[in-house]
Design an enzyme around this catalytic site. Structure first.
Site, short mmCIF file in Angstrom:
data_model
loop_
_atom_site.label_atom_id
_atom_site.label_comp_id
_atom_site.label_asym_id
_atom_site.label_seq_id
_atom_site.Cartn_x
_atom_site.Cartn_y
_atom_site.Cartn_z
N GLY A 87 8.69 -4.89 -8.77
CA GLY A 87 9.59 -3.84 -9.24
C GLY A 87 11.06 -4.22 -9.08
N GLN A 130 7.53 -9.65 7.66
CA GLN A 130 8.76 -9.26 6.98
C GLN A 130 9.44 -8.06 7.63
OE1 GLN A 130 6.47 -8.49 3.21
NE2 GLN A 130 7.97 -6.88 2.92
N GLY A 134 0.80 -1.22 0.00
CA GLY A 134 0.00 0.00 0.00
C GLY A 134 0.83 1.27 0.00
N MET A 182 11.44 5.65 -6.54
CA MET A 182 10.18 5.79 -5.79
C MET A 182 10.10 4.73 -4.70
SD MET A 182 7.56 7.65 -7.73
CE MET A 182 7.88 8.76 -9.10
N HIS A 192 4.29 1.56 -8.07
CA HIS A 192 3.21 0.56 -8.02
C HIS A 192 2.27 0.72 -9.20
CE1 HIS A 192 3.96 1.18 -3.52
NE2 HIS A 192 4.22 -0.11 -3.68
N SER A 251 7.65 4.00 -0.83
CA SER A 251 6.69 4.52 0.16
C SER A 251 7.45 5.15 1.32
CB SER A 251 5.80 3.39 0.68
OG SER A 251 5.19 2.73 -0.40
O1 PAF Z 1 7.58 -5.39 -2.23
C1 PAF Z 1 6.70 -5.31 -1.35
O2 PAF Z 1 5.97 -4.32 -1.20
C2 PAF Z 1 6.50 -6.50 -0.40
O3 PAF Z 1 7.71 -7.07 -0.05
C3 PAF Z 1 5.52 -7.56 -0.96
C4 PAF Z 1 6.08 -8.23 -2.21
C5 PAF Z 1 4.19 -6.92 -1.26
C6 PAF Z 1 5.30 -8.66 0.10
O4 PAF Z 1 4.75 -8.15 1.26
#
Ligand code: PAF
Length: 281
Positions: free
Chosen positions: A147, A61, A31, A184, A37, A186
């Site tokens: 990405g 993670q 998000g 880019m 994205h 977040s």
């Molecule tokens: O790249 C990310 O934003 C995250 O590591 C992913 C692939 C959505 C897994 O949570």
């Protein structure tokens, strides 16, 4: 556009789409969507009939003391942006549904995850490969889009998909940059104005290394020390790692040959940023 929270509802939707004979593209995200994205989503729209994206800040993670609690979240803004980029369904599950009490199964890719970000963020890739496996099992896409900015992540996920014989193609989309070169992310929202300026040291150091390679430099320790020195010249920057490894095995080499990944992780103030370039000779 549908926003779906429940796993069984997401599976039902995908079953319906499949019955219509459509191909499914999938963009997993945490998000707080940015142009990177949205480029993944537009690419998915061009290549598949139906695009789903997930928005899930995956606690597994994040390490202790990392930014899980503070990670920026804005589902209504994300929904609007994703819809504009051609996404037809957003899957936004709750943490308790993805990892209910008693949850006990994890996916781990060995070797590749002991380097670069895996070394400074123990457990990070185990969290990524576990959540991505779950998401792929729920959405069952033909193609999943990631990405290049997260270079090690895509190498690890491709290896996982290959080793586990997954029925999905992992497609990698080039890094999207701000006009001045900053990749880019977040996490760029954490940067104060002076830090935002200092953050340019990442992309500039990569450009500098790529130019050295263009002009014939092949010595990997020398290239690493040039990049390190360049970044050290920025007072707000603190290096986590600078490394140049073979692709896709992520092995150490003395001399550039074929394709290599120059990857960086640098703290700008408290914010840890990553960037990379593929050097090809
Ligand atoms: O790249 C990310 O934003 C995250 O590591 C992913 C692939 C959505 C897994 O949570």
């Amino acid at each position: 556009m549908q926003v779906i929270n429940r796993i069984d509802q997401m599976k039902d939707l995908i079953r319906d789409i499949r019955r219509q004979g459509k191909t499914v593209g999938f963009v997993p995200t945490m998000g707080y969507l940015h142009e990177g994205h949205l480029t993944l989503m537009r690419t998915a729209k061009r290549k598949t009939d139906f695009v789903a994206a997930s928005i899930f800040v995956n606690p597994l993670q994040f390490g202790v003391g990392e930014d899980y609690e503070d990670y920026p979240r804005d589902l209504s803004r994300d929904t609007e942006l994703a819809e504009g980029a051609g996404v037809e369904a957003i899957f936004a599950p709750a943490v308790r549904d993805m990892y209910p009490p008693g949850y006990a199964t994890f996916v781990e890719v060995e070797k590749l995850t002991g380097k670069l970000c895996g070394r400074s963020r123990p457990g990070h890739f185990r969290g990524v490969t576990t959540v991505v496996t779950k998401l792929l099992n729920i959405v069952e896409p033909d193609i999943a889009f990631f990405g290049q900015k997260d270079a090690q992540q895509v190498i690890v996920l491709q290896k996982m998909a290959q080793d586990l014989n997954m029925n999905v193609e992992i497609e990698v989309v080039p890094t999207v940059r701000e006009q001045d070169g900053l990749a880019m992310s977040s996490r760029n929202t954490y940067l104060a104005p002076a830090e935002r300026e200092a953050a340019l040291v990442l992309s500039r150091s990569l450009d500098m290394a790529a130019k050295l390679v263009d002009s014939g430099e092949r010595n990997i320790p020398f290239l690493k020390s040039e990049v390190t020195e360049f970044i050290t010249g920025e007072p707000l920057a603190k290096i986590d790692y600078v490394d140049i490894l073979s692709v896709p095995d992520l092995e150490e080499r003395e001399t550039l040959e074929g394709k290599a990944l120059l990857a960086l992780a640098v703290y700008i103030g408290k914010t840890r940023l990553i960037d990379n370039v593929i050097l090809t000779v």
